[in-house]
Design a protein around this motif. Sequence first.
Motif, PDB file in Angstrom:
ATOM      1  N   CYS A  14      -4.166  43.389 -52.699  1.00 38.28           N
ATOM      2  CA  CYS A  14      -4.074  43.052 -51.463  1.00 38.28           C
ATOM      3  C   CYS A  14      -2.986  44.639 -51.264  1.00 38.28           C
ATOM      4  CB  CYS A  14      -3.315  41.410 -51.764  1.00 38.28           C
ATOM      5  SG  CYS A  14      -3.545  40.644 -51.607  1.00 38.28           S
ATOM      6  N   TRP A  15      -2.249  45.074 -51.532  1.00 40.58           N
ATOM      7  CA  TRP A  15      -1.662  46.616 -51.305  1.00 40.58           C
ATOM      8  C   TRP A  15      -2.494  47.507 -50.704  1.00 40.58           C
ATOM      9  CZ3 TRP A  15      -0.254  50.769 -54.149  1.00 40.58           C
ATOM     10  CH2 TRP A  15       1.018  51.416 -52.639  1.00 40.58           C
ATOM     11  N   LEU A  16      -3.728  47.781 -51.582  1.00 41.70           N
ATOM     12  CA  LEU A  16      -4.962  48.732 -51.584  1.00 41.70           C
ATOM     13  C   LEU A  16      -5.314  48.232 -50.501  1.00 41.70           C
ATOM     14  CD1 LEU A  16      -5.320  49.047 -55.308  1.00 41.70           C
ATOM     15  CD2 LEU A  16      -4.108  50.756 -53.457  1.00 41.70           C
ATOM     16  N   MET A  21      -8.021  48.900 -44.784  1.00 35.54           N
ATOM     17  CA  MET A  21      -7.789  48.243 -43.449  1.00 35.54           C
ATOM     18  C   MET A  21      -6.911  49.244 -42.254  1.00 35.54           C
ATOM     19  SD  MET A  21     -10.062  46.357 -43.742  1.00 35.54           S
ATOM     20  CE  MET A  21      -9.946  45.566 -42.431  1.00 35.54           C
ATOM     21  N   SER A  22      -5.923  49.628 -42.458  1.00 36.03           N
ATOM     22  CA  SER A  22      -5.541  50.751 -41.818  1.00 36.03           C
ATOM     23  C   SER A  22      -5.593  52.184 -41.330  1.00 36.03           C
ATOM     24  CB  SER A  22      -3.841  51.115 -42.383  1.00 36.03           C
ATOM     25  OG  SER A  22      -2.567  49.529 -42.470  1.00 36.03           O
ATOM     26  N   TYR A  23      -6.463  51.984 -42.624  1.00 35.46           N
ATOM     27  CA  TYR A  23      -6.677  53.576 -42.150  1.00 35.46           C
ATOM     28  C   TYR A  23      -8.241  53.690 -41.310  1.00 35.46           C
ATOM     29  CZ  TYR A  23      -9.741  57.581 -43.734  1.00 35.46           C
ATOM     30  OH  TYR A  23     -11.023  58.732 -43.225  1.00 35.46           O
ATOM     31  N   GLN A  25      -8.553  50.980 -39.520  1.00 37.09           N
ATOM     32  CA  GLN A  25      -8.257  51.410 -37.469  1.00 37.09           C
ATOM     33  C   GLN A  25      -7.366  52.267 -37.220  1.00 37.09           C
ATOM     34  OE1 GLN A  25      -3.863  49.140 -37.247  1.00 37.09           O
ATOM     35  NE2 GLN A  25      -4.842  47.515 -35.948  1.00 37.09           N
ATOM     36  N   HIS A  26      -7.016  53.031 -38.262  1.00 41.70           N
ATOM     37  CA  HIS A  26      -6.090  54.324 -37.571  1.00 41.70           C
ATOM     38  C   HIS A  26      -7.838  55.318 -36.819  1.00 41.70           C
ATOM     39  CE1 HIS A  26      -4.284  58.170 -37.020  1.00 41.70           C
ATOM     40  NE2 HIS A  26      -5.500  58.792 -38.029  1.00 41.70           N
ATOM     41  N   LYS A  27      -9.157  55.546 -37.862  1.00 38.54           N
ATOM     42  CA  LYS A  27     -10.299  55.986 -37.717  1.00 38.54           C
ATOM     43  C   LYS A  27     -10.629  55.288 -35.832  1.00 38.54           C
ATOM     44  CE  LYS A  27     -11.341  59.152 -39.743  1.00 38.54           C
ATOM     45  NZ  LYS A  27     -11.410  60.408 -39.860  1.00 38.54           N
ATOM     46  N   ASN A  28     -10.498  53.720 -36.051  1.00 35.62           N
ATOM     47  CA  ASN A  28     -11.448  53.408 -34.579  1.00 35.62           C
ATOM     48  C   ASN A  28     -10.299  54.119 -33.378  1.00 35.62           C
ATOM     49  OD1 ASN A  28     -10.441  50.935 -33.208  1.00 35.62           O
ATOM     50  ND2 ASN A  28     -12.468  51.447 -33.329  1.00 35.62           N
ATOM     51  N   TYR A  29      -9.189  53.850 -33.815  1.00 32.99           N
ATOM     52  CA  TYR A  29      -8.271  54.606 -33.260  1.00 32.99           C
ATOM     53  C   TYR A  29      -8.432  56.259 -32.647  1.00 32.99           C
ATOM     54  CZ  TYR A  29      -3.858  56.743 -30.094  1.00 32.99           C
ATOM     55  OH  TYR A  29      -3.427  56.797 -29.377  1.00 32.99           O
ATOM     56  N   GLN A  30      -8.817  56.543 -33.427  1.00 34.90           N
ATOM     57  CA  GLN A  30      -9.059  58.209 -33.420  1.00 34.90           C
ATOM     58  C   GLN A  30     -10.865  58.404 -32.911  1.00 34.90           C
ATOM     59  OE1 GLN A  30      -8.766  60.092 -37.007  1.00 34.90           O
ATOM     60  NE2 GLN A  30      -7.651  61.072 -36.378  1.00 34.90           N
ATOM     61  N   THR A  81      -2.399  41.328 -37.209  1.00 31.84           N
ATOM     62  CA  THR A  81      -3.119  42.428 -38.431  1.00 31.84           C
ATOM     63  C   THR A  81      -4.272  44.075 -38.387  1.00 31.84           C
ATOM     64  OG1 THR A  81      -5.412  41.259 -38.119  1.00 31.84           O
ATOM     65  CG2 THR A  81      -3.242  40.101 -38.979  1.00 31.84           C
ATOM     66  N   VAL A  82      -4.070  44.185 -39.314  1.00 31.74           N
ATOM     67  CA  VAL A  82      -4.975  45.678 -39.125  1.00 31.74           C
ATOM     68  C   VAL A  82      -6.235  45.443 -38.847  1.00 31.74           C
ATOM     69  CG1 VAL A  82      -3.418  46.916 -40.794  1.00 31.74           C
ATOM     70  CG2 VAL A  82      -4.958  45.252 -41.949  1.00 31.74           C
TER      71      VAL A  82
END
Length: 126
Positions: A14-16, A21-23, A25-30, A81-82
């Motif tokens: 779950c942590w991985l 998913m955070s990564y 989301q960050h790429k989508n933001y960029q 959520t992410v």
Amino acid sequence: MFEYLGLMILLIGCWLLQIMMSYLQHKNYQKVINENKHRSSGFLGVGVSKAKYNLGKGVVLIVVTDASDNILDFREMSGVTVFSRFKVKKEFIGKKTTEIINEIKNQRRVQAFEQALAFINNEKSK
């Protein structure tokens, strides 16, 4: 120790997944920021409004206006959520920023919009 091995593997999995998913989301933001940065004209503003103690829905707005405060692009990412991604809000595109501030009902969205407008006005004054 071995009786909790399954639980430990589940928690690590779950942590991985959350990191991945955070990564994404960050790429989508960029990607969204870069799409709007390379416009031939307009002013870009980003506004963020978080829930108190990070225990609720947060809002991120990306707003692009022209020199006369008409909205060229309005994107919103909101959620807990992410899994959240930016969505184009077509109902705001083409309107004046002063019209939209009265149409927005959600308090967090209003705070994020005001923050984005502050960044836009700062860019205009340069």
